[in-house]
Design a protein around this motif. Sequence first.
Motif, short mmCIF file in Angstrom:
data_model
loop_
_atom_site.label_atom_id
_atom_site.label_comp_id
_atom_site.label_asym_id
_atom_site.label_seq_id
_atom_site.Cartn_x
_atom_site.Cartn_y
_atom_site.Cartn_z
N THR A 78 -2.92 15.99 10.88
CA THR A 78 -3.08 16.64 12.23
C THR A 78 -2.44 16.03 13.34
OG1 THR A 78 -5.22 15.89 12.97
CG2 THR A 78 -5.10 17.81 11.22
N LEU A 79 -2.25 14.84 12.88
CA LEU A 79 -1.53 14.03 14.24
C LEU A 79 -0.24 14.54 14.94
CD1 LEU A 79 -1.86 10.25 13.05
CD2 LEU A 79 -2.67 10.98 14.93
N GLY A 80 -0.31 14.48 16.16
CA GLY A 80 0.69 14.94 16.99
C GLY A 80 0.83 16.79 16.95
N ALA B 10 -15.29 9.21 -3.80
CA ALA B 10 -14.60 8.38 -2.98
C ALA B 10 -13.01 9.30 -2.99
CB ALA B 10 -14.20 7.18 -3.83
N GLY C 247 -2.69 5.84 -1.02
CA GLY C 247 -3.15 4.95 -1.88
C GLY C 247 -4.35 5.21 -2.60
N SER C 248 -5.35 5.38 -1.65
CA SER C 248 -6.96 5.63 -2.32
C SER C 248 -6.85 6.90 -3.22
CB SER C 248 -7.59 5.89 -1.14
OG SER C 248 -7.84 4.88 -0.28
N ASP D 223 -13.46 11.58 0.05
CA ASP D 223 -13.66 10.85 1.31
C ASP D 223 -12.11 10.85 1.73
OD1 ASP D 223 -16.22 10.88 1.60
OD2 ASP D 223 -16.46 8.78 1.03
N ALA D 224 -11.35 10.25 0.72
CA ALA D 224 -9.93 9.78 1.16
C ALA D 224 -9.30 10.88 1.36
CB ALA D 224 -9.34 9.23 -0.20
N SER E 205 -6.91 14.70 7.84
CA SER E 205 -7.04 14.76 9.33
C SER E 205 -5.63 13.71 9.91
CB SER E 205 -8.25 13.87 9.74
OG SER E 205 -8.21 12.37 9.72
N ALA E 206 -5.18 12.91 9.20
CA ALA E 206 -3.92 12.21 9.42
C ALA E 206 -2.93 13.07 9.66
CB ALA E 206 -3.53 11.13 8.50
N THR F 288 -10.22 13.76 2.69
CA THR F 288 -10.45 14.43 4.09
C THR F 288 -9.93 13.61 5.13
OG1 THR F 288 -12.81 14.70 3.18
CG2 THR F 288 -12.55 14.87 5.35
N ALA F 289 -9.86 12.08 4.93
CA ALA F 289 -9.15 11.25 5.85
C ALA F 289 -7.67 11.59 5.91
CB ALA F 289 -9.48 9.84 5.53
N TYR F 290 -7.01 11.83 4.82
CA TYR F 290 -5.48 11.89 5.05
C TYR F 290 -5.39 13.23 5.68
CZ TYR F 290 -5.10 7.88 1.87
OH TYR F 290 -4.94 6.51 1.39
N MET G 298 0.72 -1.28 -0.11
CA MET G 298 -0.11 -0.02 0.10
C MET G 298 0.83 1.19 -0.05
SD MET G 298 -3.15 1.02 2.55
CE MET G 298 -2.10 1.59 4.02
N SER G 299 0.82 1.94 -0.85
CA SER G 299 1.57 3.20 -1.08
C SER G 299 0.92 4.25 -0.23
CB SER G 299 1.48 3.53 -2.50
OG SER G 299 0.26 4.25 -2.85
#
Lengths: 134, 114
Positions: free
Chosen positions: A131-133, A118, A5-6, A121-122, A128-129, A124-126, A1-2
């Motif tokens: 913002t980690l930390g 799709a 990837g999505s 969606d991807a 949010s990732a 939005t998810a990425y 998985m790159s």
Amino acid sequence: MSLFGSLGISGSGIDAAQTWLNTVAGNIANMNDTSPTDQATYGEQTPVFVPTATPGQVGDGVTVAGIQEGDTTGIIQFDPTNPQADAKGEVRVPDVQLSSQMVDMIQAQTDFQANTAALADAKTAYQSALTLGT
Amino acid sequence: MDGIVNALQFAVDGVAQQQQATANNLANADTPGYTAQDVSFEASLQQAIDAPGGGTASVIVSADPATAASDGNNVDTGKQLVNGQEETLQYQTMVDMLNAQFRLISGAAGGTFQ
């Protein structure tokens, strides 16, 4: 998985839908072609979709393996005023049905939209990732 | 598997793969003969969390058992679009929880809790 990837997968779906729309446009544009009866006519074009997959893993999108050309025999039509008409006043026209092209067009459009959804969606998810930390 | 951060990290990866499967199913929504893929990790993660002494969780990719249409394709576009939305929300929720954990850790380490 790159990484991300999505996004690439949805991109491949959008590309495939775009290719399909292009062939539909080409088919409709050439619907009224004529050719002499001793020659072949325009053959309806259809893209061939093939999944990009590794066994046992999540697939990697879709590719257009090629464009399939339909029957170039077409239909013999009586059209005596056409300069391409033969001695019997007949010409060869492509066997392209407008109704089926329109249905294909709607399907290709829906595909395009579904892949865009799709992709959003991807994204939005990425995002949010990212913002980690923070 | 122990620790909230580890469990969340695994779940984030799992949901990312689910989202990838959803994207792939939608990309192949009109590929003749294509069988939709399902990705699941929840049961395996639960088992790993419950296992005494810690177990290992895994992500499982399986074929969607839905009946295929006449062209051999069994992708349900509506279902996949709903899955996509759901996975995005799950992903965001888990990232929020991870960030909350990180704030707790940084607070305990002498930083601020916000």
